[in-house]
Structures are given as structure tokens and as C-alpha cells.
Design an enzyme around this catalytic site. Structure first.
Site, PDB file in Angstrom:
ATOM      1  N   LYS A 129       0.867  -1.184   0.000  1.00  0.00           N
ATOM      2  CA  LYS A 129       0.000   0.000   0.000  1.00  0.00           C
ATOM      3  C   LYS A 129       0.893   1.220   0.000  1.00  0.00           C
ATOM      4  CE  LYS A 129      -4.511   0.592   0.016  1.00  0.00           C
ATOM      5  NZ  LYS A 129      -5.548  -0.314  -0.482  1.00  0.00           N
TER       6      LYS A 129
HETATM    7  P1  NAD Z   1     -12.878   7.626  -2.800  1.00  0.00           P
HETATM    8  O1  NAD Z   1     -11.885   8.640  -2.417  1.00  0.00           O
HETATM    9  O2  NAD Z   1     -13.251   7.476  -4.233  1.00  0.00           O
HETATM   10  O3  NAD Z   1     -14.231   7.858  -1.975  1.00  0.00           O
HETATM   11  C1  NAD Z   1     -14.279   7.950  -0.581  1.00  0.00           C
HETATM   12  C2  NAD Z   1     -15.687   8.403  -0.181  1.00  0.00           C
HETATM   13  O4  NAD Z   1     -15.814   8.344   1.229  1.00  0.00           O
HETATM   14  C3  NAD Z   1     -15.991   9.859  -0.576  1.00  0.00           C
HETATM   15  O5  NAD Z   1     -17.355   9.957  -0.954  1.00  0.00           O
HETATM   16  C4  NAD Z   1     -15.759  10.623   0.745  1.00  0.00           C
HETATM   17  O6  NAD Z   1     -16.494  11.832   0.815  1.00  0.00           O
HETATM   18  C5  NAD Z   1     -16.278   9.594   1.727  1.00  0.00           C
HETATM   19  N1  NAD Z   1     -15.768   9.777   3.084  1.00  0.00           N
HETATM   20  C6  NAD Z   1     -14.506  10.035   3.491  1.00  0.00           C
HETATM   21  N2  NAD Z   1     -14.451  10.130   4.831  1.00  0.00           N
HETATM   22  C7  NAD Z   1     -15.719   9.903   5.280  1.00  0.00           C
HETATM   23  C8  NAD Z   1     -16.318   9.846   6.560  1.00  0.00           C
HETATM   24  N3  NAD Z   1     -15.583  10.057   7.660  1.00  0.00           N
HETATM   25  N4  NAD Z   1     -17.645   9.573   6.641  1.00  0.00           N
HETATM   26  C9  NAD Z   1     -18.365   9.363   5.531  1.00  0.00           C
HETATM   27  N5  NAD Z   1     -17.868   9.394   4.287  1.00  0.00           N
HETATM   28  C10 NAD Z   1     -16.550   9.665   4.171  1.00  0.00           C
HETATM   29  O7  NAD Z   1     -12.323   6.240  -2.197  1.00  0.00           O
HETATM   30  P2  NAD Z   1     -12.693   4.760  -2.656  1.00  0.00           P
HETATM   31  O8  NAD Z   1     -11.700   4.331  -3.682  1.00  0.00           O
HETATM   32  O9  NAD Z   1     -14.144   4.673  -2.940  1.00  0.00           O
HETATM   33  O10 NAD Z   1     -12.328   3.948  -1.330  1.00  0.00           O
HETATM   34  C11 NAD Z   1     -13.232   3.864  -0.233  1.00  0.00           C
HETATM   35  C12 NAD Z   1     -12.804   2.705   0.657  1.00  0.00           C
HETATM   36  O11 NAD Z   1     -12.795   1.498  -0.107  1.00  0.00           O
HETATM   37  C13 NAD Z   1     -11.400   2.814   1.257  1.00  0.00           C
HETATM   38  O12 NAD Z   1     -11.405   2.167   2.514  1.00  0.00           O
HETATM   39  C14 NAD Z   1     -10.548   2.001   0.290  1.00  0.00           C
HETATM   40  O13 NAD Z   1      -9.363   1.518   0.896  1.00  0.00           O
HETATM   41  C15 NAD Z   1     -11.514   0.874  -0.026  1.00  0.00           C
HETATM   42  N6  NAD Z   1     -11.261   0.153  -1.270  1.00  0.00           N
HETATM   43  C16 NAD Z   1     -11.125   0.805  -2.449  1.00  0.00           C
HETATM   44  C17 NAD Z   1     -10.920   0.068  -3.616  1.00  0.00           C
HETATM   45  C18 NAD Z   1     -10.843   0.721  -4.967  1.00  0.00           C
HETATM   46  O14 NAD Z   1     -10.757  -0.014  -5.968  1.00  0.00           O
HETATM   47  N7  NAD Z   1     -10.910   2.025  -5.086  1.00  0.00           N
HETATM   48  C19 NAD Z   1     -10.809  -1.332  -3.554  1.00  0.00           C
HETATM   49  C20 NAD Z   1     -10.970  -1.970  -2.320  1.00  0.00           C
HETATM   50  C21 NAD Z   1     -11.208  -1.216  -1.189  1.00  0.00           C
END
Ligand code: NAD
Length: 439
Positions: A129
Site C-alpha cells: 500500500k
Molecule cells: P474515494 O476517495 O473514491 O471515496 C471515498 C468516499 O468516502 C468519498 O465519498 C468521501 O467523501 C467519503 N468519506 C470520506 N471520509 C468519510 C467519513 N468520515 N464519513 C463518511 N464518508 C466519508 O475512495 P474509494 O476508492 O471509494 O475507497 C473507499 C474505501 O474502499 C477505502 O477504505 C478504500 O481503501 C476501499 N477500497 C477501495 C478500492 C478501490 O478499488 N478504489 C478497492 C478496495 C477497497
């Protein structure tokens, strides 16, 4: 044995041979959660202390401090990280997070979860990561590009198509992957598309990668409903976070005939018991900052959203959202973990006692890394697949992995999280034994 029967000490596994221990992680940090989960699974697997000590630690950790010229002419210092947790099953794979909260412990936890996740779905990677301490929303596009190119340059000795392949995570997106790929390629003198995944399709990204995590979450949820003989059509879904993972989960749930009754982002939530118009909300979000500005529902807080009565709650924002403080108030039948580490070990116990089924992150959100694996294979071969083909292969792997975890849970009388960890950690330990000890 169930989760409730297991001891919890974060350091139940000693460092071998008196090696210096890292300072203990902060309570309720993602790293504390990851270590507590590991210790529980290591004990069930009866790992010997040397093996447990190795698997519990990250293999390599890089911290970089680097300058970026801002639009106003000032030079600002930024801090970034890249951590490789384990390479026993293959090159390391994992996203890059841009967030003001990111620190080395958080990156360690996320890297460790990537190792177990890749092993659970049986793809040939270890976990990594990365992250940069910044708020991408406060940077101009030019500053974001400058920061990305300099960070990529700083971590270049650590990444390669054969050794460690970054991808998007919170705060990063396909454009940022394109800048990373371009920067790495400029240093090499030729295009190296396999250096990152999650790239735009027009420079060698995979069809279906952008949607893979959210789509995969709903494939797993639907399979769980099928397996338990529960009615899936029309179920009420609540999604926390409306970024890549949350928005696509909501969209896929809507397309599968579920009723998405609430969504949120960092600014707050939106609730409509009759179901939100998700396609209209997604179009709205192309020109607006927050779901709260949408007129299709009633404003609620993130805390209220987490405790709404519903069938499936999908935390898809960040870690440590479901804790001992709110777990007893959760009124969902199923929690499908879209985010990494959204539930603390204390919350897990409360949820289990209340018969809330938790589908763990390392299984539930693995669609992203599965299609990243497909993208890497396509980039290396310069041979591209149709989106239907990508989606079918993704669904097959997730269904098989769900049943691998479920059947282990039944056989060993474990909850799904512990079963997934036992499966993933067990496969990494097995690969380590097979490879033997060098020199
Ligand atoms: P992103 O940046 O696209 O979106 C994050 C979202 O969460 C945004 O809408 C933001 O406003 C919201 N957010 C942030 N802090 C918050 C809070 N305290 N309360 C409520 N909402 C909040 O990120 P993403 O890629 O969608 O990733 C989200 C999660 O999924 C992370 O934990 C990431 O590690 C995990 N994840 C992502 C992927 C991927 O392919 N992008 C794959 C597996 C897991």
C-alpha cells in the site's frame, strides 16, 4: 470456536529471537485492528512463532519527503509512503491513498490486508500500500499532477511491473494512475503500462476496472443471499461513502433491483425510505461536491446513516466506522464491507452477538484487486479482453471465494471474517514453507 471465544491481546504473538518490537499501534487504529485480527487467526492456525512473527511484520517500508512547487510559487514539503507487506505468493499489489490522515501505521495495516485479500481470492500477489499526506480536494490539477509525478519518482526504486504494482485507493483515480504510468515510463524511456492498474482504458486500462470493486461487492452480497436462501429482490441497501466504491455499489445494487435508501459522503448523508434515484444522483454528482446537495431525500448525519434499519449496510468510506460505540445500534441484517477495516474487533463481537452477518473486507471488496490482476495480465500481454469477459471472470472468482470462506467457516465453526483470515493467512504460510528459507 467463534470469534467470541478468542483472546484479544494485540501482541499475543511474540517477535522471534528477541528482535526489537515496533512501538504498539494507537488503540482503535487500523493497524491495531489488523494485528488483533492476525493474532486471532495465527492462533487458530497454530503458526509457529517464527512464521507468525514474519507474517505479522511488513517486509519493506519506504518513507519519502519531497518538495512540490505550488501555484502561488511557494515550495511545500509532502510526506509519502510505500510499504510492501509480503511477497511469498508473488509481486506486491496495492493502492495509493491521498489523505490528510494517512500515516505509516495506516499504510502498514492496508498493506497487510492486501496480502490476505489476494490470498483469499487466490490471485498471485502479495500485499502493498502507499499514501501521501495531503488533501487532494485542496490541490489544483497542476499541483496534484506535480505531487503525483514527484512521489512516483521518489518511490521508483520500490515499484516495478514485476515487483510492486500500485493502483488507486481513497483520494486517487484513473487520471492519477495515468500520471504515475507516464512518469515511470519517462524514466525508462519507453511505455510501461503494467506499472500501475486502474489506468484509463485509452492507455491500456481494463474494461470494467473502474466498476470492479462496487460491482464485486454486490456479486458477493447476492451470492450470500442465495446461499442462505434469503430473498434478494427489493432489499434495502444503505451505503456510507459515495466515491469510487460507494457510488458503484449503489449503482449496481439499484441495477440488481435493490432499493438504495441512504447514501453519504464526508459532508453527511441523504435518506429516502422509498429509495433514492441513484442514476440521477450519479449524474448530479458530476457537477456537485456532495450528495447532501441532492433534492431526492432527507438530510441525515453519517452517524444516523449507520444505524438505519435496512437489509444490507455497506461501509465504503474509511476504516474504524463501526466501533464498540455504535455496533449495538446497527439495525442491518448484513454488513458488506466495501471499505478496508471499517469494523473494529470489539464491534465484531457485538455484531456477532446480535446476529448481524459481516462479510469481511478481504473477501467483499476484493473485486478491485481481481480486475487489477486482469488489467496487469492484459498490460503485460498487450492483449485486451471484452468487458463481459472481465465481469464473468470476476463473478466466478468471487463466488468461488465466497464458498471457500463460507465452507471453512462452517467446518471450523468460525465467523466469516475469521474464516477468511484463516484461509488467506494459511495460504501465505503454506507458500512461505514451500519456498523454503533463503539462504
Ligand atoms: P474515494 O476517495 O473514491 O471515496 C471515498 C468516499 O468516502 C468519498 O465519498 C468521501 O467523501 C467519503 N468519506 C470520506 N471520509 C468519510 C467519513 N468520515 N464519513 C463518511 N464518508 C466519508 O475512495 P474509494 O476508492 O471509494 O475507497 C473507499 C474505501 O474502499 C477505502 O477504505 C478504500 O481503501 C476501499 N477500497 C477501495 C478500492 C478501490 O478499488 N478504489 C478497492 C478496495 C477497497
Amino acid at each position: 470456536m467463534t470469534i467470541a471465544d478468542l483472546p484479544h491481546a494485540p501482541s499475543a504473538v511474540p517477535a522471534s529471537n528477541g528482535a526489537p518490537q515496533q512501538p504498539p499501534p494507537k488503540q482503535e487504529s487500523a493497524y491495531a485492528t489488523a494485528l488483533a485480527q492476525f493474532d486471532r487467526a495465527a492462533q487458530i492456525l497454530n503458526l509457529d512463532p517464527g512464521m507468525a512473527s514474519m507474517l505479522r511484520s511488513c517486509k519493506r517500508e519506504l518513507t519519502v519527503n519531497f518538495p512540490v512547487k505550488m501555484d502561488n510559487g511557494e515550495v511545500r514539503r509532502f510526506t509519502g509512503y510505500r510499504v510492501h507487506h509480503n511477497t511469498a505468493r508473488g509481486p506486491t499489489k496495492g493502492g495509493i491513498r491521498y489523505s490528510p490522515h494517512v500515516d505509516l501505521d495506516e499504510v502498514r495495516a492496508l498493506a497487510m490486508w492486501m496480502t490476505w485479500k489476494c490470498a483469499v481470492v487466490n490471485i498471485p500477489y502479495g500485499g502493498a500500500k502507499g499514501g501521501v499526506v495531503c488533501n487532494p480536494k485542496e490541490l489544483s490539477p497542476r499541483e496534484l499532477e506535480g505531487l503525483t509525478r514527484r512521489y512516483t519518482t521518489e518511490i521508483t526504486p520500490f515499484i516495478s511491473p514485476e515487483g510492486d504494482i500500485p493502483a488507486p485507493d481513497m483520494g486517487t483515480n484513473p487520471q492519477i494512475m495515468a500520471w504515475m504510468m507516464d512518469t515511470y515510463s519517462m524514466h525508462r524511456g519507453y511505455s510501461v503500462p503494467a506499472i500501475v492498474t486502474g489506468k484509463p482504458v485509452n492507455i491500456g486500462g481494463s474494461a470494467g476496472r473502474f466498476e470492479a470493486t462496487g460491482r464485486g461487492i454486490m456479486f458477493v452480497v447476492r451470492e450470500a443471499y442465495r446461499t442462505f436462501g434469503w430473498r434478494f429482490e427489493g432489499i434495502r441497501v444503505v451505503v456510507q461513502g459515495f466515491g469510487n466504491v460507494g457510488a458503484i455499489t449503489a449503482q449496481t445494487a439499484h441495477e440488481m433491483g435493490c432499493k438504495v435508501i441512504a447514501v453519504s459522503d464526508v459532508a453527511g448523508g441523504l435518506y429516502n425510505p422509498n429509495g433514492l434515484d441513484i442514476p440521477r444522483l450519479r449524474r448530479f454528482m458530476q457537477t456537485h461536491q456532495s450528495v447532501c446537495e441532492f433534492d431526492g431525500g432527507e438530510r441525515i448525519t453519517n452517524a444516523e446513516l449507520l444505524t438505519l434499519p435496512c437489509d444490507v449496510l455497506v461501509p465504503a468510506a474509511r476504516e474504524n466506522q463501526i466501533t464498540a460505540a455504535n455496533a449495538a445500534h446497527i439495525r442491518a441484517r448484513v454488513i458488506a464491507e466495501g471499505a478496508n477495516g471499517p469494523t473494529t474487533p470489539e464491534a465484531d463481537e457485538i455484531l456477532m452477538a446480535n446476529n448481524v452477518l459481516v462479510i469481511p473486507d478481504i473477501l467483499c471488496n476484493a473485486g478491485g484487486v481481481i480486475v487489477s490482476y486482469f488489467e496487469w495480465v492484459q498490460s503485460l500481454q498487450q492483449l485486451f479482453w471484452e468487458e463481459d469477459d472481465v465481469n464473468h471472470r470476476l463473478e466466478r472468482i468471487l463466488i468461488r471465494s465466497f464458498h471457500d470462506v463460507y465452507e471453512l467457516a462452517i467446518r471450523m465453526d468460525l465467523d466469516l471474517r475469521t474464516a477468511a483470515l484463516v484461509l488467506g493467512i494459511g495460504r501465505v504460510a503454506e507458500a512461505t514453507r514451500t519456498r523454503g528459507l533463503y539462504p
